[in-house]
Design an enzyme around this catalytic site. Structure first.
Site, PDB file in Angstrom:
ATOM      1  N   ASP A 186       0.851  -1.200   0.000  1.00 15.31           N
ATOM      2  CA  ASP A 186       0.000   0.000   0.000  1.00 15.31           C
ATOM      3  C   ASP A 186       0.880   1.241   0.000  1.00 15.31           C
ATOM      4  O   ASP A 186       1.572   1.530   0.981  1.00 15.31           O
ATOM      5  CB  ASP A 186      -0.896  -0.005   1.249  1.00 15.31           C
TER       6      ASP A 186
ATOM      7  N   TYR B 297       3.241   9.754  -0.753  1.00 15.01           N
ATOM      8  CA  TYR B 297       4.324   9.192   0.075  1.00 15.01           C
ATOM      9  C   TYR B 297       5.693   9.410  -0.582  1.00 15.01           C
ATOM     10  O   TYR B 297       6.722   9.235   0.072  1.00 15.01           O
ATOM     11  CB  TYR B 297       4.123   7.694   0.341  1.00 15.01           C
TER      12      TYR B 297
ATOM     13  N   LYS C  78      -2.603   5.900  -4.411  1.00 12.44           N
ATOM     14  CA  LYS C  78      -3.693   6.848  -4.147  1.00 12.44           C
ATOM     15  C   LYS C  78      -3.377   8.194  -4.784  1.00 12.44           C
ATOM     16  O   LYS C  78      -2.215   8.620  -4.806  1.00 12.44           O
ATOM     17  CB  LYS C  78      -3.861   7.057  -2.625  1.00 12.44           C
TER      18      LYS C  78
ATOM     19  N   HIS D 180      -7.377   9.669  -2.320  1.00 16.50           N
ATOM     20  CA  HIS D 180      -6.735   9.590  -1.008  1.00 16.50           C
ATOM     21  C   HIS D 180      -7.563  10.268   0.091  1.00 16.50           C
ATOM     22  O   HIS D 180      -7.704   9.755   1.185  1.00 16.50           O
ATOM     23  CB  HIS D 180      -5.338  10.216  -1.104  1.00 16.50           C
TER      24      HIS D 180
ATOM     25  N   LYS E 294       2.844  -0.768   8.805  1.00 15.28           N
ATOM     26  CA  LYS E 294       4.145  -0.326   8.281  1.00 15.28           C
ATOM     27  C   LYS E 294       5.241  -0.699   9.267  1.00 15.28           C
ATOM     28  O   LYS E 294       5.085  -0.519  10.479  1.00 15.28           O
ATOM     29  CB  LYS E 294       4.098   1.191   8.084  1.00 15.28           C
TER      30      LYS E 294
ATOM     31  N   ASN F 109       4.589  -9.111  12.220  1.00 15.34           N
ATOM     32  CA  ASN F 109       3.262  -8.639  11.798  1.00 15.34           C
ATOM     33  C   ASN F 109       2.622  -9.575  10.776  1.00 15.34           C
ATOM     34  O   ASN F 109       1.407  -9.547  10.577  1.00 15.34           O
ATOM     35  CB  ASN F 109       3.363  -7.229  11.202  1.00 15.34           C
TER      36      ASN F 109
HETATM   37  P1  NDP Z   1       0.916   1.682  11.820  1.00 15.21           P
HETATM   38  O1  NDP Z   1      -0.269   1.630  12.713  1.00 15.21           O
HETATM   39  O2  NDP Z   1       1.116   0.612  10.809  1.00 15.21           O
HETATM   40  O3  NDP Z   1       2.188   1.786  12.760  1.00 15.21           O
HETATM   41  C1  NDP Z   1       3.496   1.941  12.270  1.00 15.21           C
HETATM   42  C2  NDP Z   1       4.417   2.230  13.456  1.00 15.21           C
HETATM   43  O4  NDP Z   1       4.412   1.123  14.360  1.00 15.21           O
HETATM   44  C3  NDP Z   1       5.835   2.480  13.072  1.00 15.21           C
HETATM   45  O5  NDP Z   1       6.352   3.454  13.944  1.00 15.21           O
HETATM   46  C4  NDP Z   1       6.528   1.141  13.306  1.00 15.21           C
HETATM   47  O6  NDP Z   1       7.864   1.346  13.683  1.00 15.21           O
HETATM   48  C5  NDP Z   1       5.733   0.597  14.480  1.00 15.21           C
HETATM   49  N1  NDP Z   1       5.610  -0.882  14.409  1.00 15.21           N
HETATM   50  C6  NDP Z   1       5.227  -1.624  13.352  1.00 15.21           C
HETATM   51  N2  NDP Z   1       5.176  -2.929  13.679  1.00 15.21           N
HETATM   52  C7  NDP Z   1       5.530  -3.015  14.983  1.00 15.21           C
HETATM   53  C8  NDP Z   1       5.663  -4.097  15.872  1.00 15.21           C
HETATM   54  N3  NDP Z   1       5.429  -5.360  15.504  1.00 15.21           N
HETATM   55  N4  NDP Z   1       6.050  -3.818  17.152  1.00 15.21           N
HETATM   56  C9  NDP Z   1       6.301  -2.549  17.553  1.00 15.21           C
HETATM   57  N5  NDP Z   1       6.185  -1.478  16.744  1.00 15.21           N
HETATM   58  C10 NDP Z   1       5.800  -1.706  15.457  1.00 15.21           C
HETATM   59  O7  NDP Z   1       0.922   3.132  11.136  1.00 15.21           O
HETATM   60  P2  NDP Z   1       0.866   3.734   9.679  1.00 15.21           P
HETATM   61  O8  NDP Z   1       0.364   5.113   9.873  1.00 15.21           O
HETATM   62  O9  NDP Z   1       2.115   3.546   8.957  1.00 15.21           O
HETATM   63  O10 NDP Z   1      -0.301   2.919   8.932  1.00 15.21           O
HETATM   64  C11 NDP Z   1      -0.063   1.768   8.136  1.00 15.21           C
HETATM   65  C12 NDP Z   1      -0.310   2.079   6.684  1.00 15.21           C
HETATM   66  O11 NDP Z   1      -1.623   2.594   6.485  1.00 15.21           O
HETATM   67  C13 NDP Z   1       0.590   3.178   6.107  1.00 15.21           C
HETATM   68  O12 NDP Z   1       1.908   2.759   5.895  1.00 15.21           O
HETATM   69  C14 NDP Z   1      -0.166   3.520   4.857  1.00 15.21           C
HETATM   70  O13 NDP Z   1       0.054   2.549   3.863  1.00 15.21           O
HETATM   71  C15 NDP Z   1      -1.603   3.482   5.370  1.00 15.21           C
HETATM   72  N6  NDP Z   1      -2.083   4.814   5.782  1.00 15.21           N
HETATM   73  C16 NDP Z   1      -3.042   5.414   4.988  1.00 15.21           C
HETATM   74  C17 NDP Z   1      -3.543   6.648   5.293  1.00 15.21           C
HETATM   75  C18 NDP Z   1      -4.586   7.241   4.417  1.00 15.21           C
HETATM   76  O14 NDP Z   1      -4.909   8.431   4.575  1.00 15.21           O
HETATM   77  N7  NDP Z   1      -5.152   6.510   3.494  1.00 15.21           N
HETATM   78  C19 NDP Z   1      -3.069   7.413   6.471  1.00 15.21           C
HETATM   79  C20 NDP Z   1      -2.086   6.691   7.273  1.00 15.21           C
HETATM   80  C21 NDP Z   1      -1.639   5.452   6.926  1.00 15.21           C
HETATM   81  P3  NDP Z   1       9.089   0.659  12.846  1.00 15.21           P
HETATM   82  O15 NDP Z   1       8.936   1.113  11.442  1.00 15.21           O
HETATM   83  O16 NDP Z   1      10.297   1.187  13.535  1.00 15.21           O
HETATM   84  O17 NDP Z   1       8.904  -0.828  13.013  1.00 15.21           O
END
Ligand code: NDP
Length: 279
Positions: free
Chosen positions: A45, A50, A75, A106, A230, A240
């Protein structure tokens, strides 16, 4: 680990779990995507905003995985809602990413473009009709936005990608999606990490011998939503991914449901007022 597929309302299938690349720097993206593909993810995604579509495309091409085995979403940039601009933006995405399985508006941006996200939706329908993208959907659409595009065009999005996590269950939107047979995609599924230290989540993690992230992601998939957490880190990508070999019981599901804070739990912007346009 086999990732289940969800059938969308246009008959296509999407893997219920993917990897999201929001806030993955372009310089890191190819590595993150190739790690994810090695772990077994087949759904990515991304978004024009981005700034990392080219790197996602590069990692896909370098992987040698057949394109038909992958599912790629991007998006539309908030700056390109006008149909001609949307067309040009899509062409750029196709150039960078290769084939696009799912193209989303988006944000609805109801306070911009004279509130005319219907014209943008019609443009996406043309792209789909011309075979330039396989499926079309929306993101951050509130129930009234869904109603408007469906009433005015008769075309139902295949997905609505919205903020959903234990602190913000977003039930009104999930119900509207379900009523229209639109699949809900839950963005920020672990609230960017915020829910992982919640005592309810950590207690269930102990009970199940899983991590807080796995418990939270499992809650989403048992509710039927599509998720793409992510992570920049390969071990966390692996963690995950391993969410299809255990179950939460109804009591555990209910305890997580109980964390919902309604509007106060929202971490991201409210789609009714969000009006960010990149320079
Ligand atoms: P997430 O809820 O996926 O959280 C990501 C964060 O959690 C990062 O800081 C990551 O750190 C940490 N993390 C991930 N896995 C673990 C784990 N197993 N244990 C501990 N920490 C963890 O947030 P996102 O906002 O990135 O949402 C996911 C996706 O949703 C985005 O990447 C995007 O594709 C989409 N999105 C879409 C939006 C929209 O408007 N349509 C808006 C926001 C997001 P680290 O990288 O250091 O592991």
């Amino acid at each position: 680990m086999t990732v289940p597929s969800i059938q969308l309302n246009d008959g296509t299938n999407i893997p219920q779990l993917g990897v999201g690349v929001f806030q993955v720097e372009p310089g890191r993206t190819a590595q993150v995507v190739s790690d994810a593909l090695e772990v077994g993810y087949r759904h990515i995604d991304t978004a024009q905003m981005y700034g990392n579509e080219a790197e996602v495309g590069q990692a896909i091409r370098d992987s040698g995985i057949q394109r038909s085995d992958l599912y790629v979403t991007t998006k539309l940039n908030n700056g390109y809602h006008e149909p001609d601009a949307a067309r040009r933006a899509l062409d750029e995405s196709l150039e960078k990413l290769g084939p696009i399985d799912l193209f989303l508006i988006h944000w609805p941006l109801p306070t911009l473009y004279d509130g005319d996200f219907v014209a943008t939706w019609k443009a996406l329908e043309e792209f789909r009709g011309a075979g330039d993208v396989r499926s079309i959907g929306v993101s951050n659409f509130q129930p009234e936005h869904l109603k408007r595009i469906i009433d005015e065009t008769g075309v139902v999005p295949v997905v609505n990608q919205v903020e959903v996590h234990p602190y913000f269950a977003n039930e009104a939107v999930r119900r509207a999606d379900a009523d229209y047979q639109i699949a809900t995609e839950a963005w920020s599924p672990i609230a960017q990490g915020d829910v992982l230290t919640d005592p309810v989540i950590t207690a269930i993690a102990e009970e199940t011998g899983r991590t807080p992230a796995q418990v939270t992601l499992r809650w989403h998939v048992q509710r039927g939503d599509i998720v793409f957490p992510k992570s920049n880190n390969r071990e966390r990508l692996q963690q995950n991914f391993e969410i299809f070999d255990f179950n939460l019981d109804s009591d555990q599901m209910a305890r997580i449901d109980g964390l919902n804070r309604g509007e106060e739990g929202r971490r991201g912007p409210n789609p009714d007022t969000f009006d960010y346009v990149p320079e």
